[in-house]
Enzyme design. Structure first.
Site, PDB file in Angstrom:
ATOM      1  CD  GLN A 151      -1.511   1.704  -2.873  1.00 60.57           C
ATOM      2  OE1 GLN A 151      -1.920   1.001  -3.791  1.00 60.57           O
ATOM      3  NE2 GLN A 151      -1.278   2.984  -3.023  1.00 60.57           N
ATOM      4  CG  ASP A 152      -0.533   3.436   1.161  1.00 63.17           C
ATOM      5  OD1 ASP A 152       0.581   2.957   0.926  1.00 63.17           O
ATOM      6  OD2 ASP A 152      -1.049   4.308   0.471  1.00 63.17           O
TER       7      ASP A 152
ATOM      8  CD  GLN B  57      -2.594   6.923  -0.745  1.00 65.83           C
ATOM      9  OE1 GLN B  57      -3.327   7.839  -1.077  1.00 65.83           O
ATOM     10  NE2 GLN B  57      -1.483   7.105  -0.052  1.00 65.83           N
TER      11      GLN B  57
ATOM     12  CG  ASP C 124       4.624   1.966  -1.197  1.00 64.06           C
ATOM     13  OD1 ASP C 124       5.669   1.348  -1.391  1.00 64.06           O
ATOM     14  OD2 ASP C 124       4.047   2.625  -2.083  1.00 64.06           O
TER      15      ASP C 124
ATOM     16  NE  ARG D  17       7.028   2.226  -3.823  1.00 66.35           N
ATOM     17  CZ  ARG D  17       6.230   2.220  -4.889  1.00 66.35           C
ATOM     18  NH1 ARG D  17       6.742   2.299  -6.099  1.00 66.35           N
ATOM     19  NH2 ARG D  17       4.922   2.138  -4.749  1.00 66.35           N
TER      20      ARG D  17
END
Length: 914
Positions: free
Chosen positions: A178-179, A156, A202, A265
């Site tokens: 990521q993120d 993250q 994500d 997701r």
């Protein structure tokens, strides 16, 4: 005495004087900003946080902070809740960059944030997430700048965290891996228009409401765009309208390029995502979604609203979408209800577009009497773009750079052409599928950034004094000459010279990329540092290489054949090479393993370039590489298709980095193989043992293993042999899973994993199943804490007295005591015993403050505190509470992890609940 009166200024001079006064005021205080931030000291502040702190608290009046060009990468920013209606305006979308590099980690003593030294600089709310900027004050607005997190593929690492409401982002870039964007709080609204969002995993996530209008959603391969956590009661989550879903190459993580991308997701709750009127790349996975991420209701609940409508492009085909109840196409009537007002209005009727943009954005119309770039009639609105503004030429239009300086950011895309007819300067020029050309002898200065592949053309000589940046290829076409006259060390794209001449006469003129010179084309090198030593230079018969300086390269190809170590000049290759210089083939810092008949790691012919790698160098391995008696000194990176095949008792002093899907193996009739090497595991990997020796066989790893992936031991021999993975190093930095649940290739085969040293299993979770065994052969092989999951007939074999402070069995804490094969025959074997110490409380001293645990209650002192509690498996029990006490009375027995902060100091502790 009479004073002589000055003669009145002519009218035109008076107007000019007034203009200069106005322009000077505008330059000092653009957009009527309340504050100016500039790295060079020309503003009110050098640091952005200082400007934020100066904003009046709880003001209904908007406060404008103008941020000049620069890389602002020394601060982790926060806009507190009492700093409302704050506006950031950047001088340049791509060159006003707000950047940081904190990421979530599990390093000991890190407080879950790394790099540890940098994370220690920030306290309280500003370190709750690993975000470059955290927004808590409502009404935040940003225009014409970039937010990024540069940590890369490490976990993250957020560019921005949004906890505030009614936020607007116009013409901004959000860059991460990521993120990238965390829309934290449910119900909080954010509007994005004409923005770029880049990431892989994500990278748009959380429970907030967001509308993306005319944005580019750019993905690296292999991941998920969204991870929504929309509450069931919230009617909208994320809406993407009139946007482009694109694909990015050159990912910072090896193995991403080429893989498909899923729309998202479900993180938790009931995600809601609608994509309307947008273009979707062919790299969108046909299923779109499909990953339940542990939430079994995801494919059956109609409360998940995963909608698509009127989209175009190969990725918009819904015929193979996941068969989920809530995933479907909208009807025309349903799509009509998705308006900005309906989605963003809320109970207060907020409309994010009611306030006009502060930064003017110009679009090329070409309606002027000439096509000059400084002709107002060519732009909409009808003015000459100025400093701090943005101008776009989209499509097959020709723009004439007729001299002077273009002060605004200039974006050429989708076939746009800039014809340089006189010496000119582009303050900042971005090119995406665009072209530079000239028929004269001219120069172009400033800065040029590549966003997609581009070309240079023309019949004249174009000298580029402009510095290049980016990763995309340039193709040199046309009979003319292009001279690269700037230091382009920030450019790592390749050059393809198909016609005419490319000339490089200064250090780093080419940048960091490779150069290919085709038949009929010429490359002139006038500086030995124009190409990086790691670059590849490819020439063919019929091309011309003029060397006016000596050049050292790691890879030099002639007609597709890589040349061996040596020197190449007009003497050795007359007709192909001219000039008095030579090409010297030397050493690179990174190699590719290309293999051979046996694939041994001691054969120079198996590497590109054909040299044996040395210490400090790196080898990328995407196939099988075999060990020998040669002590391998370089680092090895195993991609998903990479495999280290063991051939004996061998050693490597460089680190072997195993990425997702990679393997170590042997296949023989021998009894055992040993590798002494440090190993880093960043994904799920396999250790495959395949031997026909009836006495059994073993893979012995005596180097230290670190990482947080899953290591699976597998017996791939189709026989009754026993295969053992022996852990003989100090693996205390491993926090992942030791997997001994894999079925042997033969029903009567056995898989074992044995720890023979202290910390052999590190801090990992051991999972053993079927008829497999895990052997504990050192009293501290599991450190102070044994985490064991068993299934089937899988058992732990106690070969000695093993002493721990805590024992978690199948997720349940076992009380202190002594355990043996007699007390627990279903999970323990062997003649040894397991002694679990009596730990009743945990106490940590942090300066003058204390954290304590007694009578099933945790106490923290200090005026500013927060605490989080996690189960041993990482599940959140208490999420960042600000209470000074936490009760454990209602929790089941087990070991829990506590992370806490008190007056800016941080720590972690373990609490055993009986």
């Amino acid at each position: 005495m009479l004073l002589k009166m000055a003669k009145p200024l002519p009218k035109i001079l008076m107007l000019l004087f007034i203009f200069l006064i106005i322009f000077s005021a505008r330059a000092q205080n653009p957009f009527n900003a309340d504050m100016v931030v500039a790295l060079d000291g020309s503003g009110n502040f050098n640091k952005i946080q200082d400007a934020i702190d100066a904003v009046p608290s709880n003001s209904d009046r908007r406060t404008v902070i103008y941020i000049k060009r620069g890389l602002y990468n020394t601060e982790k920013l926060i806009v507190p809740g009492d700093k409302k209606n704050v506006t950031f305006i950047g001088e340049s979308r791509d060159e006003t960059i707000i950047s940081y590099h904190i990421y979530d980690c599990n390093s000991p003593g890190s407080g879950n944030k790394c790099p540890v030294a940098d994370a220690a600089k920030w306290t309280g709310e500003n370190i709750r997430t690993s975000s470059t900027i955290t927004l808590q004050g409502d009404g935040f607005r940003a225009e014409n700048l970039t937010f990024q997190n540069t940590a890369g593929p490490v976990g993250q690492a957020l560019a921005i965290t949004v906890k505030s409401d009614k936020n607007v982002f116009l013409n901004c870039n959000f860059l991460g891996y990521q993120d990238t964007i965390y829309l934290w709080d449910a119900g909080k609204r954010s509007y994005f228009e004409n923005c770029i969002v880049l990431g892989r995993t994500d990278y748009i996530y959380g429970g907030g409401i967001a509308w993306f209008e005319n944005c580019e959603i750019r993905s690296w391969g292999g991941g998920w765009i969204t991870a929504p956590s929309t509450p069931r009661s919230q009617p909208y989550g994320y809406v993407f309208n009139n946007s482009r879903f694109t694909y990015a190459t050159n990912s910072p993580r090896a193995g991403d390029d080429g893989n498909l991308v899923r729309i998202g997701r479900p993180w938790h709750e009931y995600p809601k995502v609608a994509i309307l009127n947008s273009h979707m790349t062919e790299k969108i996975h046909p299923e779109g979604w499909g990953d339940k991420w542990g939430m079994d209701y995801s494919d059956t609940s109609p409360d998940l609203h995963l909608y698509e409508y009127n989209n175009t492009g190969p990725g918009a085909d819904m015929s193979h979408r996941a068969n989920w109840a809530g995933l479907r196409a909208l009807t025309e009537a349903e799509a009509a209800t998705f308006t900005i007002q309906n989605v963003m209005g809320g109970s207060d009727g907020w409309h994010p577009t009611a306030e006009a943009p502060a930064v003017r954005n110009f679009n090329w119309t070409g309606s002027g009497n000439t096509k000059g770039w400084l002709v107002a009639g060519n732009w909409n609105p009808g003015d000459v773009p100025a400093v701090g503004e943005s101008a776009t030429v989209n499509g097959q239009h020709e723009v004439l750079a007729t001299g002077g300086s273009f002060l605004a950011d200039l974006h050429l895309q989708n076939g746009a052409k800039l014809n340089v007819t006189d010496n000119s300067t582009a303050t900042y020029l971005s090119m995406a599928g665009a072209e530079l050309t000239t028929a004269g002898n001219v120069t172009l200065g400033g800065k040029i950034a590549t966003k997609e592949a581009n070309k240079m053309n023309g019949t004249g000589t174009l000298t580029l004094n402009a510095a290049l940046s980016g990763v995309h290829i340039f193709t040199k076409e046309g009979s003319g000459r292009v001279v690269l006259a700037a230091n382009n060390s920030d450019y790592s794209g390749n050059w393809n010279v198909t016609a005419g001449t490319l000339e490089v006469n200064v250090a780093s003129a080419i940048g960091k990329g490779d150069v290919t010179v085709n038949s009929g084309a010429t490359l002139v090198i006038g500086n030995g540092g124009a190409l990086q030593p790691t670059a590849a230079l490819r020439v063919v018969t019929g091309s011309t290489l003029v060397l006016n300086a000596d050049v050292t390269l790691s890879e030099f190809y002639i007609d597709g054949t890589m040349q061996s170590l040596g020197e190449y000049s007009a003497t050795t290759h007359a007709g192909l090479i001219g000039g008095t210089g030579k090409v010297i083939v030397g050493r690179p810092s990174s190699f590719n393993f290309i293999g051979g008949t046996n694939g041994n790691w001691d054969n120079p012919a198996h590497f590109s370039p054909q040299l044996l790698p040395e210490a400090g160098e790196t080898v990328m391995v995407a196939r099988e590489i075999e060990t020998t008696n040669f002590v391998f000194p370089a680092d090895i990176v195993l991609s998903s298709t990479g495999n280290v095949r063991l051939r004996g008792a061998h050693r490597a002093t460089g680190v072997i980095r195993m990425e997702e899907g990679s393997r170590m193996s042997y296949a023989t009739s021998g009894t055992g193989f040993t590798l002494d090497a440090p190993i880093e595991v960043s994904g799920d990997v396999r250790m495959e043992m395949n031997s026909g020796n009836s006495a059994g066989n073993a893979m012995v790893l005596i180097g230290n293993i670190s990482g947080n992936g899953k290591i699976t031991a597998r017996n791939s021999r189709n026989g009754t042999e026993v295969a053992t993975l022996v852990l003989g190093g100090d693996n205390s930095s491993f926090t992942g899973i030791w997997d001994v649940t894999n079925a042997p290739a033969h029903a009567d085969g056995v898989v074992r994993m044995e720890g023979t040293t202290a910390q052999a299993f590190g801090a990992g979770l051991i999972e053993v199943g079927l008829n497999n065994k895990v052997l504990l052969s050192h009293e501290k092989s599991v450190g102070d804490h044994l985490k064991l999951n068993t299934s089937g007939n899988g058992k732990a074999v106690l070969n000695t007295t093993v002493r721990v402070n805590a024992f978690m069995l199948n997720g349940t804490a076992i009380a202190p005591g002594t355990y043996t094969a007699t007390t627990h025959p279903s999970v323990l074997e062997g003649t040894g015993s397991l002694v679990v110490a009596n730990v009743t409380s945990v106490k940590k001293d942090i300066g003058n403050k204390l954290i304590d645990y007694k009578e099933k209650t945790l106490y923290i002192t200090g005026s500013k505190t927060f605490v989080s509690v996690f189960s041993e498996t990482g599940a959140v029990i208490v999420g960042e509470a600000t209470s000074k006490t936490v009760s454990f009375r209602n929790l089941k027995p087990g070991l829990y992890i506590v992370r806490y902060a008190s007056d800016g100091r941080q720590g972690s502790a373990k609490v055993l609940v009986k």
